[in-house]
Design an enzyme around this catalytic site. Structure first.
Site, short mmCIF file in Angstrom:
data_model
loop_
_atom_site.label_atom_id
_atom_site.label_comp_id
_atom_site.label_asym_id
_atom_site.label_seq_id
_atom_site.Cartn_x
_atom_site.Cartn_y
_atom_site.Cartn_z
N ASP A 131 0.84 -1.19 0.00
CA ASP A 131 0.00 0.00 0.00
C ASP A 131 0.89 1.24 0.00
O ASP A 131 1.76 1.38 0.86
CB ASP A 131 -0.87 -0.03 1.27
CG ASP A 131 -2.30 0.40 1.01
OD1 ASP A 131 -2.49 1.53 0.54
OD2 ASP A 131 -3.21 -0.40 1.29
N ASP A 153 -12.69 -1.32 3.98
CA ASP A 153 -13.47 -0.11 4.25
C ASP A 153 -14.97 -0.34 4.15
O ASP A 153 -15.75 0.58 4.46
CB ASP A 153 -13.09 0.99 3.25
CG ASP A 153 -11.67 1.48 3.44
OD1 ASP A 153 -11.18 1.49 4.58
OD2 ASP A 153 -11.03 1.86 2.43
C1 GLC Z 1 -8.27 4.81 2.13
C2 GLC Z 1 -8.12 3.55 2.93
C3 GLC Z 1 -8.78 3.74 4.25
C4 GLC Z 1 -8.11 4.88 4.97
C5 GLC Z 1 -8.10 6.14 4.11
C6 GLC Z 1 -7.14 7.15 4.64
O1 GLC Z 1 -9.58 5.08 1.79
O2 GLC Z 1 -8.63 2.46 2.22
O3 GLC Z 1 -8.75 2.59 5.03
O4 GLC Z 1 -8.78 5.16 6.16
O5 GLC Z 1 -7.68 5.88 2.80
O6 GLC Z 1 -5.83 6.73 4.40
#
Ligand code: GLC
Ligand code: CA
Length: 519
Positions: free
Chosen positions: A103, A325
C-alpha cells in the site's frame, strides 16, 4: 492484446493486523503472513491458488487509522516485524509464484512523521510547504468549507495553535495532507516507491489516488442543487493525472512488469476511466461499483456493460466485492448468495480482488460498544481470519485485537478444506479453473440474453468458449447460452461439476452460478 500477470492473475488483499499473529500479542504480523502463505498458493489445488497479494500498510505508525497514518514510509512497524521480515515475506511469496504489492499512502502522513513535525515547527521551516497551511478565515474559523471524508472528523482543517494556522487533513486530524503542488514532496514519494521496488515488490495499491491535488486558492466547494457540496475543488482535479504519469514512469523504469492499482474514489465511470490515461497512468483503477449494488442481476450486468463500454481499448477492467473499508459481501447479500458472487467475481473479464476471509464466507462481526476502535465504523469487516476451530480460530494465542466472529468455530478454513460443498472449495475450483482457461483469464466478454433475474455472459479466446450464468433469484430459471452439448466446469452446486448439459436450454437452481463449456 498482450496480457500480463496483473491482468490474468487473482489478487488477494491481506489486512496484516488480522491475518495471523505469530507472537501472541493479539495482532497479526508479517511472520504470521509468511506462515500462512501455503493457504494462498502452495502450487496445488488444495490451496486457494491466488497469484498476488496486496498488503494493507505495515509501516511505522501511531495507528490512529491503523497504519494509514504513516510515520515512516521505509520502515516496518515493530508490531508487524522488521524490514528483514518483509524481505523474507517477499522471497517466500515469490517462491510460491505469489506477487506482492504494498500500500502506498501518498496523500497524507501521520502527524508524527518527521516531515510534519518539521513543517509545524515554524512558518519558516523548509518543510512548511510540504503540507497545506492556511490562516483562519477573517473573524476566525477554518479557511474554507472542506470536510473530512470521515464524517465524525468534521472539518478538514485543524488549528495548530503553535503557529496560528490551520492544516488540511481529508481524514483524521492525525493524518495531515501532503502538499502535492510541492516538487520536493513528489520527489520524496518517488523515493519511497523506489525503496520498495528495490526490495522486489511487484507494485502498489495507491491510497486515495484521486485526491492529492487541491484547489491552490483553497476556494470553497460550491453548493449544487440536489447534490449538496460535492468535492469539486479538492477531489479528482485534472492536475492529479500528471502525478499518476510520473508514477507510471517510476514503475516502468523497473524490469518485470511492476504495476499499480489506484484507489480512485470517483463514482462516475466516465471520470474513473480517465485514470487509465493513454496507457500512461496507473495500470488499474479500482471499480467500486459492485460494492454498492443491490443483489440484482440487471444491476451487476449494467455495471459490467458500462465499464466494458467506457474503458479505453488498452485498459483492463477489475472487480472487487469487499475490502477493509466496506461491509463484507457475504453480509451484504446473504450467505446463500456468496457462491454465485464468487462465480461472478472470478469469471468476468478483469482482474479480481478477493478480500481475506471472503473465500470462507466471513461476515461482518458486530463489535460491542466498548471494543469499537475505528472512527468510521469499519471494525466489523476487519476481524481476525478464521483458520480453524480452536481458541481464537487459530489466529492468536493471545487476546485478539478485535473480537472473532461467533461462528468462527464452525466457519473456518480447516472445516471447509475437505468439504467439497464448501465455499472455500468453490473458490479453489474457480481459481484453478481460470489457470487452465485462456477464455476466463483474458478472453473477450459478451452479455448473453437471459431471463429476468439471471445474468449470463460468454468469454472467448483463441477458439475456447465458456459461458457463465448466474441466478440472482429464488426461482428456478432456464437458460440457453448456446446450442449443442455442454459440460458444467464449475457450479455453486458442486454435485453438478462435470455434468452434461444441453446448452440450448438447462435449468439453474435458486442462487446457482455455473460455468459451462461446449463439449
Ligand atoms: C483509504 C483507505 C482507508 C483509509 C483512508 C485514509 O480510503 O482504504 O482505510 O482510512 O484511505 O488513508
Ligand atoms: Ca503479533
Amino acid at each position: 492484446m498482450r496480457s500480463v500477470w496483473w491482468q490474468e492473475g487473482v489478487f488477494y488483499q491481506i489486512y496484516p493486523r488480522s491475518f495471523q499473529d505469530s507472537n501472541g500479542d493479539g495482532i497479526g504480523d508479517l511472520e504470521g503472513i509468511i506462515a500462512r502463505l501455503d493457504h494462498l498458493n502452495d502450487g496445488t489445488a488444495r490451496s486457494l491458488g491466488v497469484d498476488a497479494i496486496w498488503l494493507s500498510p505495515f509501516y511505522r505508525s501511531p495507528m490512529a487509522d491503523f497504519g494509514y497514518d504513516v510515520a515512516d514510509y521505509t520502515d516496518v512497524d515493530p508490531i508487524f516485524g522488521t524490514v528483514s521480515d518483509f524481505d523474507r515475506l517477499v522471497v517466500e511469496a515469490h517462491r510460491r509464484n505469489i506477487r506482492v504489492i504494498v500500500d502506498l499512502v501518498p496523500g497524507h502522513t501521520s502527524n508524527q512523521h518527521p516531515w510534519f513535525l518539521a513543517s509545524r515547527s515554524s512558518r519558516k521551516d523548509p518543510k512548511r510547504d510540504w503540507y497545506i497551511w492556511a490562516d483562519p478565515r477573517p473573524g476566525g474559523g477554518p479557511p474554507n468549507n472542506w470536510r473530512s471524508i470521515f464524517r465524525r472528523a468534521g472539518a478538514a482543517w485543524t488549528l495548530d495553535a503553535h503557529t496560528g494556522q490551520y492544516y488540511l487533513h481529508h481524514f483524521l486530524p492525525e493524518q495531515p495532507d501532503l502538499n502535492w503542488w510541492n516538487d520536493q514532496v513528489r520527489g520524496a514519494i518517488d523515493d519511497v516507491m523506489r525503496f520498495w521496488l528495490d526490495r522486489a515488490v511487484d507494485g502498489f495499491r495507491v491510497d486515495v489516488a484521486s485526491g492529492l491535488i487541491r484547489d491552490q486558492q483553497l476556494r470553497n466547494n460550491p453548493r449544487l442543487r440536489f447534490r449538496g457540496w460535492p468535492r469539486l475543488r479538492n477531489w479528482d482535479l485534472d492536475e492529479v493525472h500528471e502525478i499518476h504519469r510520473r508514477w507510471r514512469k517510476v514503475l516502468d523504469s523497473y524490469p518485470g512488469e511492476r504495476m499499480a492499482v489506484g484507489e480512485i474514489g470517483v463514482r462516475d465511470l466516465r471520470r474513473l476511466v480517465r485514470y487509465y490515461g493513454a496507457d500512461d497512468e496507473l495500470q488499474l483503477s479500482f471499480n467500486f461499483h459492485f460494492l454498492e449494488q443491490p443483489w440484482k442481476a440487471d444491476r451487476f450486468q449494467r455495471v459490467v456493460e458500462r465499464w466494458e463500454a467506457l474503458l479505453p481499448s488498452a485498459a483492463w477492467p477489475d472487480y472487487t466485492l469487499s475490502n477493509h473499508d466496506r461491509s463484507r459481501a457475504t453480509t451484504r447479500y446473504g450467505e446463500e448468495r456468496a457462491g454465485a458472487a464468487a462465480v461472478m467475481l472470478l469469471t468476468l473479464r478483469g482482474t479480481p480482488f478477493v478480500y481475506y476471509g471472503e473465500e470462507i464466507g466471513m461476515v461482518d462481526v458486530p463489535i460491542p460498544r466498548d471494543r469499537i476502535l475505528d472512527i468510521d465504523g469499519r471494525d466489523p469487516e476487519r476481524t481476525p481470519m478464521q483458520w480453524d476451530g480452536s481458541v481464537n480460530a487459530g489466529f492468536t494465542t493471545g487476546a485478539p485485537w478485535l473480537p472473532l466472529a461467533a461462528d468462527a468455530t464452525k466457519r473456518n478454513v480447516a472445516a471447509q478444506r475437505d468439504d467439497p460443498a464448501s465455499l472455500f472449495s468453490l473458490y479453489r475450483r474457480l481459481i484453478w479453473l481460470r489457470k487452465e482457461s485462456a477464455a476466463l483469464r483474458r478472453g473477450s466478454y459478451r452479455t448473453l440474453p437471459a431471463p429476468s433475474g439471471v445474468f449470463a455472459y460468454a468469454r472467448e479466446a483463441e477458439g475456447e468458449r465458456v459461458f457463465v450464468a448466474l441466478n440472482f433469484g429464488k426461482a428456478r430459471r432456464r437458460v440457453s447460452p448456446g446450442s449443442g452439448e455442454g459440460r458444467v466446469l464449475v457450479s455453486t452446486d458442486h454435485a453438478r461439476d462435470g455434468d452434461g448439459v444441453d446448452l440450448g436450454g438447462f435449468a439453474l437452481a435458486a442462487d446457482e452460478g455455473v460455468v459451462v463449456a461446449p463439449r
